[in-house]
Motif scaffolding. Sequence first.
Motif, PDB file in Angstrom:
ATOM      1  N   GLY A   1     -14.082   4.011  -1.300  1.00 19.73           N
ATOM      2  CA  GLY A   1     -13.122   3.623  -2.457  1.00 19.73           C
ATOM      3  C   GLY A   1     -12.168   2.531  -2.072  1.00 19.73           C
ATOM      4  O   GLY A   1     -11.780   1.991  -3.024  1.00 19.73           O
ATOM      5  N   TYR A   2     -11.839   2.356  -0.861  1.00 21.28           N
ATOM      6  CA  TYR A   2     -10.999   1.212  -0.414  1.00 21.28           C
ATOM      7  C   TYR A   2     -11.200  -0.029  -0.925  1.00 21.28           C
ATOM      8  O   TYR A   2     -10.181  -0.748  -1.468  1.00 21.28           O
ATOM      9  CB  TYR A   2     -10.918   1.225   1.288  1.00 21.28           C
TER      10      TYR A   2
ATOM     11  N   ARG B   1      -0.019  -4.384   7.037  1.00 23.09           N
ATOM     12  CA  ARG B   1      -0.897  -4.024   8.315  1.00 23.09           C
ATOM     13  C   ARG B   1       0.183  -4.084   9.490  1.00 23.09           C
ATOM     14  O   ARG B   1      -0.093  -3.281  10.347  1.00 23.09           O
ATOM     15  CB  ARG B   1      -1.868  -5.058   8.347  1.00 23.09           C
ATOM     16  N   VAL B   2       1.025  -5.289   9.528  1.00 20.82           N
ATOM     17  CA  VAL B   2       1.756  -5.185  10.530  1.00 20.82           C
ATOM     18  C   VAL B   2       2.765  -4.111  10.645  1.00 20.82           C
ATOM     19  O   VAL B   2       3.221  -3.591  12.015  1.00 20.82           O
ATOM     20  CB  VAL B   2       2.650  -6.583  10.602  1.00 20.82           C
ATOM     21  N   LEU B   3       3.442  -3.751   9.837  1.00 21.15           N
ATOM     22  CA  LEU B   3       4.353  -2.653   9.808  1.00 21.15           C
ATOM     23  C   LEU B   3       3.866  -1.454  10.180  1.00 21.15           C
ATOM     24  O   LEU B   3       4.516  -0.562  10.987  1.00 21.15           O
ATOM     25  CB  LEU B   3       5.206  -2.756   8.226  1.00 21.15           C
TER      26      LEU B   3
ATOM     27  N   CYS C   1      -1.771   6.695   5.281  1.00 24.79           N
ATOM     28  CA  CYS C   1      -2.008   5.528   4.607  1.00 24.79           C
ATOM     29  C   CYS C   1      -3.093   5.848   3.592  1.00 24.79           C
ATOM     30  O   CYS C   1      -3.157   5.603   2.659  1.00 24.79           O
ATOM     31  CB  CYS C   1      -2.342   4.511   5.658  1.00 24.79           C
ATOM     32  N   CYS C   2      -4.226   6.810   4.187  1.00 23.16           N
ATOM     33  CA  CYS C   2      -5.213   7.133   3.331  1.00 23.16           C
ATOM     34  C   CYS C   2      -4.986   7.927   2.075  1.00 23.16           C
ATOM     35  O   CYS C   2      -5.271   7.919   1.077  1.00 23.16           O
ATOM     36  CB  CYS C   2      -6.223   8.062   4.135  1.00 23.16           C
TER      37      CYS C   2
ATOM     38  N   ILE D   1      -0.189  -0.551   1.511  1.00 17.18           N
ATOM     39  CA  ILE D   1      -0.554   0.427   2.394  1.00 17.18           C
ATOM     40  C   ILE D   1      -1.921   0.755   2.777  1.00 17.18           C
ATOM     41  O   ILE D   1      -2.116   1.004   3.926  1.00 17.18           O
ATOM     42  CB  ILE D   1      -0.341   1.636   1.442  1.00 17.18           C
ATOM     43  N   SER D   2      -2.606   0.016   1.984  1.00 16.79           N
ATOM     44  CA  SER D   2      -4.112   0.236   2.273  1.00 16.79           C
ATOM     45  C   SER D   2      -4.494  -0.860   3.345  1.00 16.79           C
ATOM     46  O   SER D   2      -5.734  -0.498   4.032  1.00 16.79           O
ATOM     47  CB  SER D   2      -5.188   0.286   0.993  1.00 16.79           C
TER      48      SER D   2
END
Length: 437
Positions: A255-256, A293-295, A312-313, A342-343
Motif C-alpha cells: 500500500g505504501y 525521514r530525518v526526524l 509509522c506504519c 510519516i510514510s
Amino acid sequence: MAKENIPCETVVLPDLEISAEPIEKGGASATIRGCAQVLGAFFVCFNVWGLNFAFGSFQSFYALTFIPSTTASAISWIGTIQSWLLIAAGLISGPLFDMGFFRSMVVIGTFFSVLGFMMLSLSHEYYAIFLSQGVTMGLGFGLLYVPTVALISRRFSRNRAVALGVATSGAPAGGIIYTLIFNQLIVGMGFAWTVRIMAFIMLALFVLAGLLLASEANLPTNQSADQRRRLFDNRALRDLPFWSFTASNFLIYLGYITPYYYIPTFAQTQLHASRSTGSYILMGSQAASIVGRVLTTVFAHRFGSMISWVICCILSGILCLAWISADSILRFVLFVAFYGAISGALVPLPPSVFPHVCPYPESLGTWLGMAQSISGFASLIGPPIAGALASINSKGSADLNFLGIQLFSGITMTVGAFSLLLLWYLLYSQRGKTGLF
C-alpha cells in the motif's frame, strides 16, 4: 538500540582489501569515509527512488496526454515493474555485494539506467515505454540500491537508523527535483528532450555517487571461500524472523507506494486542479518526506527502530483511510503533507531493523537481498491492483473510483503494521532482543 558491532578484521575480496571496522570504532578517518558513503548513498537514492516517486507525473502525462487510450492500471505497470526490479534484483546484487563486486555493479547499473532513460526519449508506444522505463531502468537501479543500503547498514552500528535516514532522504529530494524538471520542461521542450536532460542529470549523479561509495567499495566480512560463492542462503528459508520480516514488509509496501502514483491524477480529475498544480502537490509530499525521514530516524536512534517502524506504519494506514474525506484542495494538501512526512520513514527503518533479523553479519547482503526481492513483489502488484479496483465501472483514467485505491492502501498498511508485532515477539524470543532496538 542494540549495539551490535561487525567483527573488525581485514579480508581479501575479489576487488580489493579493506578494513571491516564500523565507523563508531574507526576514528576520524573512518568518520570521513562513512560520511562520504552516506552522501554517495544519498545520490543513489536520489536517482533510483526519486525517479520512482516522480512517476506520478509520468503516470498523469501518459494517461491524459501521451497514450490516453491506455488504461491507468496498464500505465502503472511501467512504474511498478521498475520499482519491483529495483528491489527484486537484490536477490543477485545482495550476494554479489557480499562477494566484493560493488564497483562492478556501480558501473553496470549506471550503464543500464542511463541506457533505459535515453531509449525512453525515443519511445512513442506503450510497449517501448514499458521496456525502456520499466525493465531496462529497473534492472540498472536494482544493481545499485540493495548493495548501497547493505553498505551503509554494515558500515554503521549505533547510528545506523540516522545514517539510513539521511541517505534515503535522497529519494524524496530526487522526487521533487525530477518532478519539477519534468513539469517545467515538458511544455516547452517536449517529451524527448525533457527525458534526455533528466538522463544527463542522472548520469552525473551516479558518477559522483560511484566515486564516493567505491572509495571503500565494500565492507568485507569474515567469509569462507564457500560462503563467498553463495548467491542464496538456505538458512534464511528456515528462519521464522526472516519470514516474519519479509511478510510484514510485503504488506506494508503493497500500500505504501500506491498513493504517490495517483496523487497528480486525483488532484486533476477529482479536485479539478491543473496538471502543474497536481505535480506541485506531489512535490509537497516529497518535501514533507525529507523532513519526516530525518526526524523519524532521529526518533528511532533515541527510542528504537522497531517501535518507530510500527508507529509509522499504523499512522500511514490511517492517513490513507482519511484520504477518503479529502474533498477539497486544502484537505488533500494536508493529507499529502502528513502522509509524505510519516510514510517516508518506511524506507530507511526496515534496513535498520534487518541486522537484528539476520544473525550472520557475513551474509547480511544475501539475506537482505532475499527479503527485499520477495517484498518487492508488493511494489510490482500494489499500484496495478489499486488501479484495477479504481477502474471498476469507470470509463477511463479521467473517471477513476479512488475509493478503491484509498481502501486498498489503508487496509494493507494497517494489517502490515500489526504483523510487525509478531516480528517483534520473534526477535525477543528467538534472537534475545530486548527493548525497542
